[in-house]
Motif scaffolding. Structure first.
Motif, PDB file in Angstrom:
ATOM      1  N   LEU A  42     -12.575  35.760  17.527  1.00  0.00           N
ATOM      2  CA  LEU A  42     -13.741  35.246  16.732  1.00  0.00           C
ATOM      3  C   LEU A  42     -14.204  36.276  15.742  1.00  0.00           C
ATOM      4  CD1 LEU A  42     -15.960  33.681  19.771  1.00  0.00           C
ATOM      5  CD2 LEU A  42     -14.403  32.501  18.029  1.00  0.00           C
ATOM      6  N   ASP A  43     -15.004  35.743  14.736  1.00  0.00           N
ATOM      7  CA  ASP A  43     -15.582  36.631  13.725  1.00  0.00           C
ATOM      8  C   ASP A  43     -16.559  37.781  14.343  1.00  0.00           C
ATOM      9  OD1 ASP A  43     -17.745  36.523  10.955  1.00  0.00           O
ATOM     10  OD2 ASP A  43     -15.749  37.325  10.947  1.00  0.00           O
ATOM     11  N   LYS A  45     -19.242  38.495  13.144  1.00  0.00           N
ATOM     12  CA  LYS A  45     -20.735  37.998  13.093  1.00  0.00           C
ATOM     13  C   LYS A  45     -21.342  37.165  14.396  1.00  0.00           C
ATOM     14  CE  LYS A  45     -20.816  38.448   8.138  1.00  0.00           C
ATOM     15  NZ  LYS A  45     -20.804  37.766   6.833  1.00  0.00           N
ATOM     16  N   LEU A  46     -20.289  36.178  14.382  1.00  0.00           N
ATOM     17  CA  LEU A  46     -20.316  35.334  15.679  1.00  0.00           C
ATOM     18  C   LEU A  46     -20.793  36.133  17.127  1.00  0.00           C
ATOM     19  CD1 LEU A  46     -17.972  32.296  14.886  1.00  0.00           C
ATOM     20  CD2 LEU A  46     -20.429  32.305  14.798  1.00  0.00           C
ATOM     21  N   ILE A  47     -19.763  37.174  17.209  1.00  0.00           N
ATOM     22  CA  ILE A  47     -20.065  37.802  18.606  1.00  0.00           C
ATOM     23  C   ILE A  47     -21.132  38.335  18.518  1.00  0.00           C
ATOM     24  CG2 ILE A  47     -19.162  39.620  19.962  1.00  0.00           C
ATOM     25  CD1 ILE A  47     -17.556  37.133  19.894  1.00  0.00           C
ATOM     26  N   ASP A  48     -21.588  39.099  17.162  1.00  0.00           N
ATOM     27  CA  ASP A  48     -23.025  39.661  17.274  1.00  0.00           C
ATOM     28  C   ASP A  48     -24.072  38.894  17.558  1.00  0.00           C
ATOM     29  OD1 ASP A  48     -21.830  42.274  17.076  1.00  0.00           O
ATOM     30  OD2 ASP A  48     -22.194  42.321  14.777  1.00  0.00           O
ATOM     31  N   LYS A  49     -24.027  37.540  17.002  1.00  0.00           N
ATOM     32  CA  LYS A  49     -25.202  36.635  17.201  1.00  0.00           C
ATOM     33  C   LYS A  49     -25.325  36.263  18.712  1.00  0.00           C
ATOM     34  CE  LYS A  49     -25.642  35.029  12.600  1.00  0.00           C
ATOM     35  NZ  LYS A  49     -26.468  33.993  11.723  1.00  0.00           N
ATOM     36  N   GLN A 119     -15.427  26.111   7.711  1.00  0.00           N
ATOM     37  CA  GLN A 119     -15.050  25.646   6.402  1.00  0.00           C
ATOM     38  C   GLN A 119     -14.485  26.470   5.346  1.00  0.00           C
ATOM     39  OE1 GLN A 119     -18.969  24.177   4.415  1.00  0.00           O
ATOM     40  NE2 GLN A 119     -17.826  22.307   3.899  1.00  0.00           N
ATOM     41  N   ALA A 120     -15.238  27.759   5.336  1.00  0.00           N
ATOM     42  CA  ALA A 120     -14.320  28.763   4.490  1.00  0.00           C
ATOM     43  C   ALA A 120     -13.099  29.030   4.605  1.00  0.00           C
ATOM     44  CB  ALA A 120     -15.172  30.106   4.510  1.00  0.00           C
ATOM     45  N   TYR A 121     -12.765  28.962   5.852  1.00  0.00           N
ATOM     46  CA  TYR A 121     -11.381  29.274   6.198  1.00  0.00           C
ATOM     47  C   TYR A 121     -10.244  28.214   5.802  1.00  0.00           C
ATOM     48  CZ  TYR A 121      -7.251  30.043   9.211  1.00  0.00           C
ATOM     49  OH  TYR A 121      -5.926  30.228   9.609  1.00  0.00           O
ATOM     50  N   ARG A 122     -10.927  26.951   5.957  1.00  0.00           N
ATOM     51  CA  ARG A 122      -9.997  25.886   5.646  1.00  0.00           C
ATOM     52  C   ARG A 122      -9.883  25.509   4.147  1.00  0.00           C
ATOM     53  NH1 ARG A 122     -13.088  21.180   9.538  1.00  0.00           N
ATOM     54  NH2 ARG A 122     -11.790  21.854  11.416  1.00  0.00           N
ATOM     55  N   GLN A 123     -10.912  26.240   3.322  1.00  0.00           N
ATOM     56  CA  GLN A 123     -10.893  26.181   1.980  1.00  0.00           C
ATOM     57  C   GLN A 123      -9.864  27.104   1.348  1.00  0.00           C
ATOM     58  OE1 GLN A 123     -14.765  26.468   0.180  1.00  0.00           O
ATOM     59  NE2 GLN A 123     -15.249  24.346   0.664  1.00  0.00           N
TER      60      GLN A 123
END
Length: 126
Positions: A42-43, A45-49, A119-123
Motif C-alpha cells: 500500500l501507499d 500515506k495510507l499506512i501512516d494514516k 483514481q490517480a493510478y487508473r489515470q
C-alpha cells in the motif's frame, strides 16, 4: 490487505462505541504494530494514516482511564461513591461515543485518500 485493515478499524470503532475500553486499547495497539511490522503493498500515506487511527484509538481510551482513576482519587467519603458511579456511567458513554466518532472520521478520511490514489493510478495507466 487494505480490506483487512478497514475491518480492523471497523472493529476498533465498534468496540469504542460499545465502551469496551481495554479491548479497544488492545485492538488499537495490535493494529498499530501490524501496520508497523508487516510490509503491505500500500501507499506509505495510507499506512501512516492507519497507524494514526490505531494509535489515536488506544491513546484516547488510555486518557479516559487516566481521567477515571484521577476522579476515583478525588472521592472524599463513601457518600460520594454513588455520585461517582452515576457520573462515570454518563461520562463513559459520552466519551466512548466521541472516541468512536473521531475514529469514524479518521477511517472515512483514509477511505477517501485510498479512492484518490486508486483514481490517480487508473489515470496514470490510461
Amino acid at each position: 490487505m487494505l480490506f483487512g485493515l478497514f475491518i480492523l478499524s471497523g472493529v476498533l470503532i465498534k468496540t469504542s462505541l460499545l465502551g469496551l475500553g481495554w479491548i479497544s486499547i488492545a485492538i488499537g495497539l495490535s493494529g498499530y504494530l501490524l501496520c508497523r511490522w508487516f510490509d503491505f503493498n500500500l501507499d506509505i500515506k495510507l499506512i501512516d494514516k492507519f497507524r494514526r487511527l490505531f494509535i489515536t484509538g488506544a491513546a484516547l481510551h488510555l486518557l479516559v482511564y487516566i481521567g477515571l482513576i484521577t476522579k476515583l482519587f478525588l472521592i472524599d467519603s463513601l457518600e460520594d461513591l454513588p455520585t461517582f458511579l452515576i457520573s462515570h456511567l454518563v461520562f463513559h458513554h459520552i466519551i466512548s461515543a466521541a472516541i468512536a466518532a473521531t475514529l469514524t472520521f479518521l477511517a472515512i478520511r483514509i477511505y477517501l485518500q485510498q479512492q484518490k490514489l486508486t483514481q490517480a493510478y487508473r489515470q496514470e495507466l490510461s
